[in-house]
Design an enzyme around this catalytic site. Structure first.
Site, PDB file in Angstrom:
ATOM      1  NE  ARG A  84     -19.715 -21.521  38.256  1.00 49.55           N
ATOM      2  CZ  ARG A  84     -21.074 -22.413  39.320  1.00 49.55           C
ATOM      3  NH1 ARG A  84     -21.254 -23.701  38.646  1.00 49.55           N
ATOM      4  NH2 ARG A  84     -21.741 -22.368  39.381  1.00 49.55           N
ATOM      5  N   GLY A 105      -1.150  -4.803  11.964  1.00 50.66           N
ATOM      6  CA  GLY A 105      -1.925  -5.173  10.554  1.00 50.66           C
ATOM      7  C   GLY A 105      -3.487  -5.444  10.979  1.00 50.66           C
ATOM      8  CG  ASP A 108     -11.278   5.911   8.084  1.00 48.96           C
ATOM      9  OD1 ASP A 108     -11.050   7.121   8.097  1.00 48.96           O
ATOM     10  OD2 ASP A 108     -10.793   6.215   6.783  1.00 48.96           O
ATOM     11  N   GLY A 109      -9.736   2.192   9.128  1.00 45.62           N
ATOM     12  CA  GLY A 109     -10.352   0.521   9.729  1.00 45.62           C
ATOM     13  C   GLY A 109     -10.093   1.078  10.885  1.00 45.62           C
ATOM     14  CG  HIS A 127      -6.746   2.745  -0.555  1.00 42.26           C
ATOM     15  ND1 HIS A 127      -7.337   2.317  -0.383  1.00 42.26           N
ATOM     16  CD2 HIS A 127      -5.806   2.779   0.503  1.00 42.26           C
ATOM     17  CE1 HIS A 127      -8.076   2.245   0.418  1.00 42.26           C
ATOM     18  NE2 HIS A 127      -6.682   1.883   1.305  1.00 42.26           N
ATOM     19  CD  GLU A 166     -15.133 -10.402  26.785  1.00 42.32           C
ATOM     20  OE1 GLU A 166     -15.199  -8.952  26.018  1.00 42.32           O
ATOM     21  OE2 GLU A 166     -16.290 -10.153  27.754  1.00 42.32           O
ATOM     22  CG  HIS A 186      -1.836  -0.955   1.775  1.00 47.27           C
ATOM     23  ND1 HIS A 186      -2.956  -1.546   1.943  1.00 47.27           N
ATOM     24  CD2 HIS A 186      -1.933  -2.220   1.717  1.00 47.27           C
ATOM     25  CE1 HIS A 186      -3.565  -2.379   1.482  1.00 47.27           C
ATOM     26  NE2 HIS A 186      -3.146  -2.738   1.597  1.00 47.27           N
ATOM     27  CG  HIS A 246     -22.750 -18.024  29.437  1.00 48.23           C
ATOM     28  ND1 HIS A 246     -23.168 -18.114  28.501  1.00 48.23           N
ATOM     29  CD2 HIS A 246     -21.935 -16.917  30.797  1.00 48.23           C
ATOM     30  CE1 HIS A 246     -23.512 -16.642  29.442  1.00 48.23           C
ATOM     31  NE2 HIS A 246     -22.991 -16.127  30.534  1.00 48.23           N
ATOM     32  NE  ARG A 265     -14.682 -20.787  40.252  1.00 51.21           N
ATOM     33  CZ  ARG A 265     -16.080 -20.158  40.520  1.00 51.21           C
ATOM     34  NH1 ARG A 265     -16.533 -18.718  40.166  1.00 51.21           N
ATOM     35  NH2 ARG A 265     -16.784 -20.519  41.549  1.00 51.21           N
ATOM     36  CG  ASP A 312     -23.913 -19.157  33.648  1.00 53.26           C
ATOM     37  OD1 ASP A 312     -25.241 -19.043  33.700  1.00 53.26           O
ATOM     38  OD2 ASP A 312     -22.590 -18.839  34.369  1.00 53.26           O
TER      39      ASP A 312
HETATM   40  C1  LIG Z   1      -9.578  -6.723  10.998  1.00 50.85           C
HETATM   41  C2  LIG Z   1      -8.568  -6.197   9.452  1.00 50.85           C
HETATM   42  N1  LIG Z   1      -9.548  -6.478   8.251  1.00 50.85           N
HETATM   43  C3  LIG Z   1      -9.508  -5.997   7.636  1.00 50.85           C
HETATM   44  C4  LIG Z   1      -7.975  -5.536   7.107  1.00 50.85           C
HETATM   45  C5  LIG Z   1      -7.732  -5.645   5.119  1.00 50.85           C
HETATM   46  N2  LIG Z   1      -7.813  -3.993   5.070  1.00 50.85           N
HETATM   47  C6  LIG Z   1      -6.135  -3.471   5.019  1.00 50.85           C
HETATM   48  S1  LIG Z   1      -6.230  -2.092   4.743  1.00 50.85           S
HETATM   49  C7  LIG Z   1      -7.892  -1.476   4.665  1.00 50.85           C
HETATM   50  C8  LIG Z   1      -8.555  -0.629   5.477  1.00 50.85           C
HETATM   51  C9  LIG Z   1      -8.511   0.829   4.787  1.00 50.85           C
HETATM   52  O1  LIG Z   1      -8.942   1.321   4.858  1.00 50.85           O
HETATM   53  P1  LIG Z   1      -8.227   2.454   5.433  1.00 50.85           P
HETATM   54  O2  LIG Z   1      -8.676   2.123   7.573  1.00 50.85           O
HETATM   55  O3  LIG Z   1      -8.937   3.765   6.094  1.00 50.85           O
HETATM   56  O4  LIG Z   1      -6.875   3.166   5.715  1.00 50.85           O
HETATM   57  P2  LIG Z   1      -6.662   3.297   4.493  1.00 50.85           P
HETATM   58  O5  LIG Z   1      -6.042   3.049   2.766  1.00 50.85           O
HETATM   59  O6  LIG Z   1      -7.356   5.110   4.003  1.00 50.85           O
HETATM   60  O7  LIG Z   1      -4.464   3.689   4.670  1.00 50.85           O
HETATM   61  C10 LIG Z   1      -8.028  -3.271   5.139  1.00 50.85           C
HETATM   62  C11 LIG Z   1     -10.076  -3.857   5.002  1.00 50.85           C
HETATM   63  C12 LIG Z   1      -6.966  -5.651   8.072  1.00 50.85           C
HETATM   64  N3  LIG Z   1      -6.050  -5.014   7.731  1.00 50.85           N
HETATM   65  N4  LIG Z   1      -7.468  -5.795   9.553  1.00 50.85           N
HETATM   66 MG   LIG Z   2      -8.685   5.417   5.121  1.00 49.07          MG
END
Ligand SMILES: Cc1ncc(C[n+]2csc(CCOP(=O)(O)OP(=O)(O)O)c2C)c(N)n1
Ligand SMILES: [Mg+2]
Length: 696
Positions: free
Chosen positions: A545, A138, A179-180, A285, A437, A37, A498, A381, A494
C-alpha cells in the site's frame, strides 16, 4: 430389468436399465475400492441421466468443444456418478497438447481402478487428470462457486463474440450440488452474486436428500432453501421425486426458458435409492455397502446378484443415440456456424483459439513501462495497476475484479472500452465481486477453466478467506491470478486485524502456487510478465500500500532477474561477499540502504532480491549457488512477515529479521522502528551474522 438372456428393452424400461447401470457401476467401484460414497450416485443417477441424455449440449467425441454445456459435480464425493456418466457416454480423453485422442476418458479398467494410485478415477474428480471433468470438486461449495465463474465467462463470451444471427457462445452451466454445498458459505456467496448478476445460463440442481454425513440434515440444516434462493433473485423449481424423469425434464425445460435469472431445481431424493438402509443409517453414504446389501440392492434393481461392472446390452447404444448423437449434431452445426463467423469476423474468430488454449496474443507485452529511478517511488499496488491496465489492453480476454476493494487494490481497468460487467450488460471486463472473497476465488477458477484470463483482488490478509479456492487452482494446474495488496504491517494504522503475518509462509507452503512479492515498480513489471506467461500454475501477487523507492537500475542489477525468482541486486566488488542480505518486497530498498552503509564501512555485502521462492527453486543448482554461495554463511533475511521458512535460505548461521507476533496499530514509521526494520538494525544483524554470534 436385466434378464440373464438379455432381452433388449426400450422406452422407459431402457431408461431404467441405464439408470440402474449407473447405480450398479457406482456400487461395484466403491465395493472394489472398499472406499467411497455409493449413496449419492444411487440417488442422483436419474437426474444425471435425464440431464445428459436429453439436455446437455455436449459432444462426447470432443470434450474440448468451446461452446459445450458445462456439467459440474459440486458434490464431488459422488465422483462415481460422474465417472459412470463419462464412461457410458464414451467421452474421449484429451492429451497434454489438448488434442482429443481415441481413448476413453474413463474406460472400464479405470472404473475398476477407482481410487487407486495413478488412476483417472481418483476419490474426488480432478480436472487435470480426467477429460470431461470440468473442474476439481470435493471440498463442498467449490464446485458451485466455480459454476458462477463459468456462467460469468459464458455471458461475457456471448456479449463480446456473438453477432446477429451468429451465436457462437450460448452454453449453459449445470451444477449438481448437495446439502453441504448449500450449507457452506461460499455456496451462499456464489448464489447471491449469481442472482444479482441475473445469470440465466446457470442452473443448480440441489440434491435435497435430507441427510448429511453425521445423520439427518435436520440436525444442522433447517432453513427454507427455496425461499432463500427466491430472495437471492433465483428462479426456484421443485421435483418431488428424483426418479420421475418427466418432472425432471420439465424442470430443465423451465430452466431453459428462463431468460432473466439463474435457476435452482430442488430435487427430493433418497440417498442410496434402493438400499435396504435408505436413510436410517450411514450405510450407502460415506462408506461401501456390505456384501449382503449389495446383493439385496442388485435384486431390487432386477440385476443378476453376482454380476459386477455389468453394462447390459443396449445401454451403451442408448447413450450413443442420446447425448452422443445430439452432441455430435449440435457440435457439427456449431462448426458450420463458426466457419461462417470466421469469414465474416476473422479478427474476432482468431481470438477464440488462443483464448481457449491459454496462449498469449502477439504483442501481449507491448508498451509495458520502465520506471525511472525515484527515491520516493510508488506503491507496488500503483505500479501494478498501471501494468495490469496495459496488459489488459493487449490481452482482450484478461478480466477480473476485486472483493469490493478495487480502488485500494488498483485493479480497476480504466481504459476506454474496458466496461463494467453487470446484470444485463455482460461485455465489461471489470467484475464486481462484492465482499465475497471466497466466491471470488472460486469464480476466478471457474473463469480460468473457461478460457478467459481472470484475476481477483483483495487485501493480502483476506487471502485466508479464499484460501480453499487458491489451493484448488494450484491442484488443478490452472493459471488463476490473485492480486493481494496491503501486504504487511506496512498498512500501519489499520492494525493487526489487517496486517498479514503468516500468509506469505502459508502460501509458499502450497504446491504449484507461484508467490511473487516484487520490491519496486520495475520488479512489478517483471512479475506481471511472469504471471502472464503462466499456463499451469496460479499466481499470488503480493503488493504494498505504501510507496517504495524505485531503484536505480543503472547502479543495481536489472529487474529482469525476477523471472529467476531471486537475483543478485547489489554485490561486493569482485563478487565475493562476506555477508548476504536477502529481501523481498518493501524490505528490498531497506537492504539496499544497509548495503550502502556497510559498503561505506568497508564491509563486503551482497543484496539478493528474492521476490519468488518458487521460481528460484525451479532454477538449476549452478544458478542457485551463484546467487547464494554455500561458502557465505553470514546471511540475514529481512521480511515484514513470519520468519518461518527463511532458515532454508539463511542457513544455520544466518539471522532473520521478521515478525514473531502479530503487528500493531500505529503509524508505519513507529512500527518499523518497533519491529526492527531500520537500516541500523539490518546493519547490526549483518555484523552479528559475520561475527558468527548465535542466530536471533
Ligand atoms: C468443505 C468440506 N467439508 C467437509 C467435507 C466432508 N464431507 C463429504 S460429504 C459431506 C456431507 C455429505 O452431506 P451432503 O452434502 O448432504 O451430501 P450427501 O451425503 O447427501 O450426498 C461431508 C461433510 C467436504 N467434502 N468438504
Ligand atoms: Mg445430503
Amino acid at each position: 430389468m436385466v434378464a440373464s438372456e438379455q432381452v433388449l428393452v426400450t422406452g422407459r424400461e431402457l431408461d431404467t436399465l441405464c439408470i440402474n447401470t449407473i447405480r450398479t457401476l457406482a456400487i461395484d467401484a466403491v465395493q472394489q475400492a472398499n472406499s467411497g460414497h455409493p449413496g449419492a450416485p444411487m440417488g442422483l443417477a436419474p437426474v444425471a441421466y435425464c440431464l445428459w441424455q436429453q439436455f446437455l449440449r455436449y459432444d462426447p467425441a470432443d470434450p474440448t468443444w468451446i461452446n459445450r454445456d458445462r456439467f459440474v459435480l459440486s458434490n464431488g464425493h459422488a465422483s462415481m456418478l460422474l465417472y459412470a456418466m463419462l464412461h457410458l457416454a464414451e467421452v474421449r480423453q484429451v492429451d497434454e497438447r489438448v488434442q482429443v485422442t481415441k481413448e476413453l476418458a474413463v474406460p472400464m479398467e479405470e472404473i475398476k481402478r477407482f481410487r487407486q494410485l495413478g488412476s483417472r478415477t481418483p476419490g474426488h474428480p480432478e480436472s487435470h487428470l480426467t477429460s470431461g471433468v470440468e473442474t476439481t470438486t470435493g471440498p463442498l461449495g467449490q464446485g458451485v462457486g466455480n459454476s458462477l465463474g463459468m456462467a460469468i465467462a459464458g455471458k461475457w463470451q456471448a456479449a463480446n463474440f456473438n453477432r446477429p444471427g451468429l451465436e457462437v457462445f450460448n452454453y449453459n452451466v449445470y451444477a449438481l450440488c448437495s446439502d453441504g454445498d448449500l450449507m457452506e458459505g461460499v455456496g451462499g456467496e456464489a448464489a447471491s452474486l449469481a442472482g444479482h448478476l441475473k445469470l440465466s445460463n446457470l442452473c443448480w440442481i440441489y440434491d435435497h436428500n435430507s441427510v448429511t454425513l453425521d445423520g439427518p440434515a435436520e440436525w444442522s440444516f433447517s432453513e427454507d432453501v427455496a425461499t432463500r434462493f427466491v430472495g437471492y433473485g433465483w428462479n426456484v423449481t421443485r421435483v418431488v421425486d428424483a426418479n420421475d424423469l418427466e418432472m425432471l425434464a420439465r424442470a430443465f425445460e423451465t430452466f431453459r426458458k428462463t431468460t432473466d435469472r439463474p435457476t435452482l431445481i430442488i430435487v427430493d431424493s433418497h440417498i442410496g435409492y434402493g438400499s435396504p438402509h435408505k436413510q436410517d443409517s450411514n450405510a450407502a453414504h460415506g462408506e461401501p455397502l456390505c456384501e449382503e446389501e449389495v446383493r439385496l440392492v442388485k435384486k431390487f434393481y432386477g440385476w443378476p446378484e453376482d454380476a459386477k461392472f455389468l453394462v447390459p446390452d443396449g445401454v451403451r447404444e442408448n447413450f450413443r443415440d442420446g447425448v452422443g448423437k445430439r452432441g455430435r449434431e449440435l457440435h457439427a452445426q456449431w462448426a458450420r456456424l463458426f466457419t461462417e463467423y470466421s469469414q465474416k469476423y476473422p479478427a474476432l474468430a482468431e481470438r477464440v483459439y488462443p483464448m481457449q488454449h491459454r496462449e498469449l496474443p502477439a504483442g501481449w507485452d507491448r508498451n509495458l513501462p520502465t520506471f525511472p529511478a525515484d527515491s520516493t517511488g510508488v506503491a507496488t499496488r500503483e505500479s501494478s495497476g498501471k501494468v495490469l491496465n496495459l496488459l489488459a489492453q493487449n490481452i482482450p480476454w484478461l478480466m477480473g475484479g476485486s472483493a469490493d476493494l478495487a480502488t485500494s487494490n488498483k485493479t480497476t481497468l480504466k481504459f476506454e472500452g474496458a466496461g463494467e460487467f453487470q446484470a444485463g450488460s455482460y461485455a465489461g471486463r471489470n467484475l464486481h465481486f462484492g465482499v465475497r472473497e471466497h466466491a471470488m476465488g472460486a469464480s476466478v477458477n471457474g473463469l480460468t477453466v473457461s478460457g478467459v484470463r481472470a484475476f481477483g483482488a483483495t487485501f493480502f490478509n483476506f487471502s485466508d478467506y479464499m484460501r480453499p479456492s487458491i489451493r484448488l487452482s494450484a491442484l488443478m494446474e490452472i493459471p488463476s491470478i490473485f492480486v493481494f495488496t496491503h501486504d504487511s504491517i506496512g498498512v500501519g494504522e489499520d492494525g493487526p486485524t489487517h496486517q498479514p503475518v503468516e500468509q506469505l509462509a502459508s502460501l509458499r507452503a502450497m504446491p504449484n502456487l507461484i508467490v511473487l512479492r516484487p520490491g519496486d515498480a520495475n520488479e512489478v513489471v517483471e512479475a506481471w510478465k511472469v504471471i502472464a506467461q503462466l499456463r499451469h500454475s496460479p499466481a499470488a501477487l503480493v503488493l504494498t500500500r505504501q510507496a517504495l523507492p524505485t531503484l536505480d537500475r543503472s547502479k543495481y542489477a536489472p529487474a529482469s532477474g525476477v523471472a529467476k525468482g531471486a537475483y543478485v541486486l547489489a554485490d561486493a566488488s569482485g563478487g565475493k561477499p562476506d555477508v548476504i542480505l536477502l529481501a523481498t518486497g518493501s524490505e528490498l530498498s531497506l537492504c539496499v540502504d544497509a548495503y550502502e552503509k556497510l559498503k561505506a564501512d568497508g564491509v563486503k555485502a551482497r543484496v539478493v532480491s528474492m521476490p519468488s521462492w518458487e521460481l528460484f527453486e525451479q532454477q538449476d543448482a549452478a544458478y542457485r549457488e551463484s546467487v547464494l554461495p554455500a561458502s557465505v554463511t553470514a546471511r540475514v533475511s529481512v521480511e515484514m512477515a513470519a520468519t518461518l521458512g527463511w532458515d532454508r535460505y539463511v542457513g544455520p548461521k544466518g539471522r532473520k529479521i521478521g515478525l514473531r507476533r502479530f503487528g500493531a496499530s500505529a503509524p508505519l514509521k513507529d512500527l518499523l522502528k518497533f519491529f526492527g526494520f531500520t537500516v541500523d538494525n539490518v546493519v547490526a544483524e549483518a555484523r552479528a551474522a559475520m561475527s558468527g554470534s548465535k542466530s536471533s
